[in-house]
Design an enzyme around this catalytic site. Sequence first.
Site, PDB file in Angstrom:
ATOM      1  CB  CYS A 125      -0.894  -0.042   1.238  1.00 36.31           C
ATOM      2  SG  CYS A 125      -1.689   1.496   1.662  1.00 36.31           S
ATOM      3  CB  CYS A 175       0.551   1.607   4.163  1.00 38.13           C
ATOM      4  SG  CYS A 175      -1.215   1.184   4.116  1.00 38.13           S
TER       5      CYS A 175
END
Length: 126
Positions: free
Chosen positions: A46, A49
């Site tokens: 991600c 992230c």
Amino acid sequence: MANVVKRVTVHGFTEYLRAVEEYQNSSLHMYALFTGSLDDSGKSWCSDCVKADPVIEAAAIELPECSCLITTYIDRAIWKDKNNNFRKGSLKLTSVPTLIKLGTEKRLEESDCAKKSLVEMLLEED
């Protein structure tokens, strides 16, 4: 008094529920971070992230005394399933990363998790 902060790392929904159950009746300030799982090189699938991680980690150093931060890693295949347990039920996650102050409506999602001032505000003691 020393800053007592409990850091708990779990993988998946069932482990998240167990961690919450274990600490929810304590006097700890409870926070939950939902983030993409890491590959063998330690990088998340991600991209938001990856950007948010250093911001959240730096802010977590200043968590209020008697706090618990549960970091839950979510596998990409599970996250992409629109009917996964993170998306439905009480959590109703719409994105990762998501940082929540449990027991409140306070939450940050996606790129907001990479904004230092917002993360620090969410992690402040009320």
